[in-house]
Design a protein around this motif. Sequence first.
Motif, mmCIF file in Angstrom:
data_model
loop_
_atom_site.group_PDB
_atom_site.id
_atom_site.type_symbol
_atom_site.label_atom_id
_atom_site.label_comp_id
_atom_site.label_asym_id
_atom_site.label_seq_id
_atom_site.Cartn_x
_atom_site.Cartn_y
_atom_site.Cartn_z
ATOM 1 N N ARG A 20 60.526 7.553 66.845
ATOM 2 C CA ARG A 20 59.409 8.506 66.910
ATOM 3 C C ARG A 20 58.933 8.926 65.524
ATOM 4 N NH1 ARG A 20 61.995 12.457 71.296
ATOM 5 N NH2 ARG A 20 63.774 11.996 69.935
ATOM 6 N N ILE A 21 59.714 8.633 64.472
ATOM 7 C CA ILE A 21 59.176 8.902 63.121
ATOM 8 C C ILE A 21 57.988 7.985 62.821
ATOM 9 C CG2 ILE A 21 61.403 9.716 62.222
ATOM 10 C CD1 ILE A 21 61.518 7.059 60.598
ATOM 11 N N PHE A 22 57.843 6.933 63.626
ATOM 12 C CA PHE A 22 56.719 6.016 63.439
ATOM 13 C C PHE A 22 55.551 6.328 64.375
ATOM 14 C CE2 PHE A 22 60.666 3.596 62.556
ATOM 15 C CZ PHE A 22 60.453 3.330 61.212
ATOM 16 N N THR A 23 55.819 7.066 65.435
ATOM 17 C CA THR A 23 54.789 7.210 66.476
ATOM 18 C C THR A 23 54.305 8.642 66.666
ATOM 19 O OG1 THR A 23 56.509 7.471 68.163
ATOM 20 C CG2 THR A 23 55.689 5.234 67.783
ATOM 21 N N ASP A 24 55.001 9.608 66.107
ATOM 22 C CA ASP A 24 54.658 11.001 66.393
ATOM 23 C C ASP A 24 53.570 11.498 65.429
ATOM 24 O OD1 ASP A 24 55.951 13.618 67.837
ATOM 25 O OD2 ASP A 24 55.080 14.067 65.872
ATOM 26 N N PRO A 25 52.432 11.975 65.960
ATOM 27 C CA PRO A 25 51.349 12.397 65.058
ATOM 28 C C PRO A 25 51.710 13.606 64.200
ATOM 29 C CG PRO A 25 50.690 12.611 67.385
ATOM 30 C CD PRO A 25 52.055 11.992 67.368
ATOM 31 N N SER A 26 52.582 14.487 64.685
ATOM 32 C CA SER A 26 52.917 15.662 63.862
ATOM 33 C C SER A 26 53.764 15.240 62.661
ATOM 34 C CB SER A 26 53.628 16.731 64.693
ATOM 35 O OG SER A 26 54.902 16.275 65.075
ATOM 36 N N ILE A 27 54.601 14.236 62.843
ATOM 37 C CA ILE A 27 55.386 13.734 61.699
ATOM 38 C C ILE A 27 54.457 13.081 60.686
ATOM 39 C CG2 ILE A 27 57.078 11.960 61.030
ATOM 40 C CD1 ILE A 27 58.824 12.928 63.235
ATOM 41 N N PHE A 28 53.464 12.358 61.180
ATOM 42 C CA PHE A 28 52.503 11.749 60.246
ATOM 43 C C PHE A 28 51.802 12.827 59.415
ATOM 44 C CE2 PHE A 28 48.244 10.464 59.071
ATOM 45 C CZ PHE A 28 48.518 9.315 58.347
ATOM 46 N N ARG A 29 51.364 13.890 60.067
ATOM 47 C CA ARG A 29 50.670 14.963 59.315
ATOM 48 C C ARG A 29 51.610 15.582 58.280
ATOM 49 N NH1 ARG A 29 48.424 15.899 64.418
ATOM 50 N NH2 ARG A 29 49.931 17.525 64.916
ATOM 51 N N GLU A 30 52.858 15.735 58.672
ATOM 52 C CA GLU A 30 53.831 16.313 57.748
ATOM 53 C C GLU A 30 54.095 15.376 56.558
ATOM 54 O OE1 GLU A 30 56.836 18.601 60.029
ATOM 55 O OE2 GLU A 30 58.194 17.519 58.690
ATOM 56 N N GLU A 31 54.070 14.075 56.823
ATOM 57 C CA GLU A 31 54.255 13.116 55.718
ATOM 58 C C GLU A 31 53.143 13.260 54.683
ATOM 59 O OE1 GLU A 31 56.511 9.319 57.814
ATOM 60 O OE2 GLU A 31 54.345 9.470 57.944
ATOM 61 N N GLN A 32 51.927 13.498 55.157
ATOM 62 C CA GLN A 32 50.821 13.655 54.197
ATOM 63 C C GLN A 32 51.101 14.830 53.259
ATOM 64 O OE1 GLN A 32 48.924 11.203 53.937
ATOM 65 N NE2 GLN A 32 47.329 11.011 55.473
ATOM 66 N N GLU A 33 51.653 15.915 53.806
ATOM 67 C CA GLU A 33 51.902 17.117 52.998
ATOM 68 C C GLU A 33 53.168 17.032 52.173
ATOM 69 O OE1 GLU A 33 51.999 20.739 55.286
ATOM 70 O OE2 GLU A 33 50.172 20.089 56.332
ATOM 71 N N ARG A 34 54.247 16.598 52.799
ATOM 72 C CA ARG A 34 55.552 16.722 52.150
ATOM 73 C C ARG A 34 55.920 15.493 51.339
ATOM 74 N NH1 ARG A 34 59.293 20.669 55.537
ATOM 75 N NH2 ARG A 34 60.584 20.224 53.734
#
Length: 401
Positions: A20-34
Amino acid sequence: MQNPGHLPPALPPTHYLDNRIFTDPSIFREEQERLFSKVWQFVCHESELPNSGDFRTTQVAGKPLIVVRDESGSIRAFFNVCRHRAAEVVRSESGNARSFTCFYHHWNYGLDGSLRAVSKPEGYERACLDKAALGLVPVRTESVLGLVFTCLDPQAPALREYLGEILRPLQDPLGSVPMQVIHFHKAVVKTNWKLWQDNNSERYHSMLHAINRATQPWVLGKTSPMKLRLFPNGHSGYWSEGEAAVAYERGGYTNVTGGTLPGMRDNEMRVVNLFPDLMVNIRSNVVRIDRMIPIDEQHTMVEWRGLGVAGDDAETRELRLRHHNMFWGPAGRNLPEDLIAVESQYRAMRADAVRYSILAREEDLNPTDDANLRAYYQEWNRLMGRSASAPFEAHAQEVTL
Ligand code: FES
Ligand SMILES: [Fe+2]
């Protein structure tokens, strides 16, 4: 009965990933920030901006950027966002300009980002608009070995410090003679950006490629003169200190040797994977650089650059291009197979029928060891404040603290 594909494997948590680290949209948004907002990221090669006024537009951490060579010859970067009402100032991918005029209401910026003129300036007189405070917002940019990087974090260490010793294998081939982008293509790949980086980093899948099986004796062999190399900050590499030569003739190739880059042996391969999204892959006389612009959790723009030596004679340039394209061009015998693999993988992964990926190979840094992927995800964990093996548990703990 619970789907057994949803049970974590009986392995140390460093040795598997929750898909789910590859498929979850909230993780993607967090990757952009963090993540993408914190680290240095390659944006282009200096040869793409040879003259004053040459610019390219791109994105970093989802934010639009202009990278430009200014009048003094320095490369600068700015957010490509107008200080008036936040339109994109530059709307073409690349070009040459003496200044940048926003198309919306014609505010005009210099190559140094300063706001030089506003249209109908008398209308701002009563409000005392301070033009000096309204230049394009600058973004840190530094270059090393001709590679231009930007970083959105003012607190991040300098680029050379961030990259450290991983620069060593690149120093001679990229830093001894002027290099030039000789091939460029890009595509939106239907996969999560990390799966492309994983594909570029792990050597276990080399057996996917018929051409690698034929030309790289170590792909099917048990041991290899090629070794994985691990470096701080999630960077890694893959090369041999000895005589590991690609056996081109076994793949039916002739005329690929010649014009060998400084510090490289004939028919040598050397791969460097920089955290989080860059690969530099060198095949004796030609360089491939992969850079990613993640669009969302399921789409990734990949830019591929091929580099040769600036000022090559026509024959050597042709040799480099042929060598590059036979493996890495859009119709090459290596790259398209990787694209099929990561898109197929992503289609299946999104179904969440099997929730975990296994990174459990331990082979003393033999190329098919997963040690470099494990190190990469340790760095991902550190920046994200989550565990890639249990991303939602980590988040739950963080929230309850
Ligand atoms: S938004 Fe750029 S001039 Fe108005
Ligand atoms: Fe591959």
